[in-house]
Design a protein around this motif. Structure first.
Motif, mmCIF file in Angstrom:
data_model
loop_
_atom_site.group_PDB
_atom_site.id
_atom_site.type_symbol
_atom_site.label_atom_id
_atom_site.label_comp_id
_atom_site.label_asym_id
_atom_site.label_seq_id
_atom_site.Cartn_x
_atom_site.Cartn_y
_atom_site.Cartn_z
ATOM 1 N N GLY A 240 0.815 -1.214 0.000
ATOM 2 C CA GLY A 240 0.000 0.000 0.000
ATOM 3 C C GLY A 240 0.847 1.262 0.000
ATOM 4 N N PHE A 241 0.205 2.396 -0.272
ATOM 5 C CA PHE A 241 0.923 3.654 -0.482
ATOM 6 C C PHE A 241 0.527 4.711 0.548
ATOM 7 N N LEU A 242 1.515 5.516 0.944
ATOM 8 C CA LEU A 242 1.293 6.695 1.773
ATOM 9 C C LEU A 242 1.715 7.917 0.975
ATOM 10 N N LEU A 243 0.803 8.892 0.852
ATOM 11 C CA LEU A 243 1.085 10.142 0.153
ATOM 12 C C LEU A 243 1.084 11.270 1.169
ATOM 13 N N ILE A 244 2.197 12.006 1.242
ATOM 14 C CA ILE A 244 2.320 13.113 2.180
ATOM 15 C C ILE A 244 2.502 14.414 1.393
ATOM 16 N N GLY A 245 2.524 15.548 2.095
ATOM 17 C CA GLY A 245 2.678 16.831 1.425
ATOM 18 C C GLY A 245 4.053 16.971 0.793
ATOM 19 N N HIS A 246 4.136 17.756 -0.268
ATOM 20 C CA HIS A 246 5.411 17.916 -0.974
ATOM 21 C C HIS A 246 6.459 18.645 -0.129
ATOM 22 N N SER A 247 6.027 19.340 0.905
ATOM 23 C CA SER A 247 6.986 20.004 1.792
ATOM 24 C C SER A 247 7.382 19.110 2.969
ATOM 25 N N GLU A 248 6.863 17.889 3.009
ATOM 26 C CA GLU A 248 7.112 16.979 4.122
ATOM 27 C C GLU A 248 8.022 15.831 3.675
ATOM 28 N N THR A 249 8.695 15.234 4.640
ATOM 29 C CA THR A 249 9.548 14.076 4.352
ATOM 30 C C THR A 249 9.394 13.049 5.475
ATOM 31 N N ILE A 250 9.788 11.826 5.182
ATOM 32 C CA ILE A 250 9.815 10.761 6.182
ATOM 33 C C ILE A 250 11.272 10.381 6.424
ATOM 34 N N GLN A 251 11.684 10.362 7.679
ATOM 35 C CA GLN A 251 13.047 9.968 8.008
ATOM 36 C C GLN A 251 13.229 8.476 7.739
ATOM 37 N N ARG A 252 14.187 8.149 6.904
ATOM 38 C CA ARG A 252 14.320 6.761 6.456
ATOM 39 C C ARG A 252 14.714 5.817 7.591
ATOM 40 N N ASP A 253 15.405 6.326 8.595
ATOM 41 C CA ASP A 253 15.849 5.440 9.671
ATOM 42 C C ASP A 253 14.787 5.266 10.759
ATOM 43 N N SER A 254 13.639 5.932 10.613
ATOM 44 C CA SER A 254 12.599 5.830 11.637
ATOM 45 C C SER A 254 11.359 5.095 11.133
ATOM 46 N N SER A 255 11.392 4.599 9.896
ATOM 47 C CA SER A 255 10.211 3.994 9.293
ATOM 48 C C SER A 255 10.629 2.891 8.327
ATOM 49 N N LYS A 256 9.720 1.934 8.125
ATOM 50 C CA LYS A 256 9.967 0.853 7.167
ATOM 51 C C LYS A 256 9.423 1.178 5.778
ATOM 52 N N PHE A 257 8.873 2.374 5.600
ATOM 53 C CA PHE A 257 8.363 2.748 4.289
ATOM 54 C C PHE A 257 9.492 2.822 3.257
ATOM 55 N N ILE A 258 9.158 2.465 2.024
ATOM 56 C CA ILE A 258 10.097 2.551 0.905
ATOM 57 C C ILE A 258 9.806 3.831 0.129
ATOM 58 N N TYR A 259 10.821 4.648 -0.070
ATOM 59 C CA TYR A 259 10.664 5.880 -0.842
ATOM 60 C C TYR A 259 10.535 5.547 -2.326
ATOM 61 N N LEU A 260 9.489 6.078 -2.961
ATOM 62 C CA LEU A 260 9.293 5.859 -4.403
ATOM 63 C C LEU A 260 9.609 7.100 -5.221
ATOM 64 N N GLU A 261 9.081 8.219 -4.822
ATOM 65 C CA GLU A 261 9.289 9.500 -5.503
ATOM 66 C C GLU A 261 8.905 10.578 -4.504
ATOM 67 N N PRO A 262 9.194 11.854 -4.795
ATOM 68 C CA PRO A 262 8.890 12.887 -3.796
ATOM 69 C C PRO A 262 7.457 12.804 -3.281
ATOM 70 N N SER A 263 7.319 12.649 -1.961
ATOM 71 C CA SER A 263 6.062 12.634 -1.217
ATOM 72 C C SER A 263 5.240 11.353 -1.430
ATOM 73 N N VAL A 264 5.822 10.325 -2.035
ATOM 74 C CA VAL A 264 5.128 9.044 -2.246
ATOM 75 C C VAL A 264 5.968 7.913 -1.668
ATOM 76 N N TYR A 265 5.353 7.139 -0.752
ATOM 77 C CA TYR A 265 6.040 6.043 -0.087
ATOM 78 C C TYR A 265 5.186 4.784 -0.168
ATOM 79 N N GLN A 266 5.869 3.619 -0.079
ATOM 80 C CA GLN A 266 5.165 2.347 -0.210
ATOM 81 C C GLN A 266 5.524 1.432 0.942
ATOM 82 N N LYS A 267 4.540 0.679 1.402
ATOM 83 C CA LYS A 267 4.771 -0.337 2.423
ATOM 84 C C LYS A 267 5.365 -1.566 1.750
ATOM 85 N N GLY A 268 6.503 -2.033 2.277
ATOM 86 C CA GLY A 268 7.156 -3.186 1.692
ATOM 87 C C GLY A 268 6.441 -4.496 2.001
#
Length: 268
Positions: A240-268
């Motif tokens: 599944g996908f998480l879409l956040i605001g373009h001014s927001e980011t997810i810290q890669r070391d604090s989450s298991k989400f996979i970065y796909l493109e700016p503001s779009v993340y996917q659950k592995g």
């Protein structure tokens, strides 16, 4: 004008932060300006007097406070790259892997409903093109009772529709008076509104295929953002996908989400 003292400011900031996760530490002028009319209407002479009422857990007053202090600014087709992602990547993927033919989307921090309804119209366009048998449901949540009421009413100004295609105005809206439009019932039946505090445990819900949480986490500190992101991870189906605001980011070391493109993340 009733002035907000330093101690009163800290009391309000701490109360809202501890109970609702919203950081108002740089919003002193906003608090003073927006709450003045509430205090004046009640004949109160200080913010301390009002906070005594709030801390008695009066639910009606808490709703008034949150409605005044949360900003619900949005419009149709905001951050259009996300809707392009849904149309060109997310929905074709659903056709390949979603054998239920049921798409579940959550619009978290939905404000007055424009995001949820825009998403619904994108899905209605897509599935009307020779793709029968699909169903989709969109949950729209916000902490503001005022925002929830506006979303349920589904009446919007022409200004908020300035980016809406003319074909959508014809197909999905009913004109109300000279400069307002109402979402038609075909769209509204796919969207459910529910008041929800993102900082509290989520009620029992089925997992989602996609979650929007755009321009909401900017009001939270980093620790609360990380907690919320991980809660969203658990609420998504695998892939599944998480879409956040373009001014927001997810810290890669604090989450298991996979970065796909700016503001779009996917659950592995």
């Amino acid at each position: 004008m009733i002035r907000l003292t330093d101690q009163e400011f800290l009391t309000i900031v701490n109360y809202v932060k501890n109970n609702y996760g919203i950081n108002l530490s740089n919003k002193r002028q906003l608090i003073e300006a927006r709450m003045y009319s509430v205090l004046a209407e009640k004949g109160m002479k200080s913010f301390s007097e009002y906070m005594t009422l709030i801390q008695q857990k009066n639910p009606e007053e808490i709703i008034v406070l949150l409605n005044k202090l949360t900003t619900n600014h949005t419009y149709f087709m905001r951050e259009p790259a996300h809707f392009d992602f849904i149309k060109t990547k997310f929905l074709p993927l659903q056709e390949r892997v979603n054998h239920r033919k049921l798409v579940r989307i959550w619009s978290a921090g939905c404000s007055s409903g424009e995001e949820a309804y825009t998403t619904c119209m994108v899905l209605m366009d897509y599935f009307s093109l020779g793709r029968p048998g699909w169903d989709f449901r969109i949950l729209a949540t916000d902490i503001s009772e005022k925002a929830m009421s506006a979303g349920k009413a589904a009446i919007y100004s022409a200004e908020s529709l300035k980016n809406v295609p003319q074909s959508w105005l014809t197909r999905y809206f009913v004109k109300q008076g000279t400069d307002q439009y109402r979402i038609n019932d075909d769209v509204r039946r796919h969207v459910t509104f529910q008041r929800l505090n993102l900082m509290q445990p989520f009620p029992p819900m089925q997992q989602f295929d996609l979650i929007f949480c755009r321009n909401v986490m900017i009001y939270f500190d980093q620790n609360d953002r990380n907690k919320l992101i991980n809660k969203y991870y658990d609420m998504l189906i695998p892939g599944g996908f998480l879409l956040i605001g373009h001014s927001e980011t997810i810290q890669r070391d604090s989450s298991k989400f996979i970065y796909l493109e700016p503001s779009v993340y996917q659950k592995g």
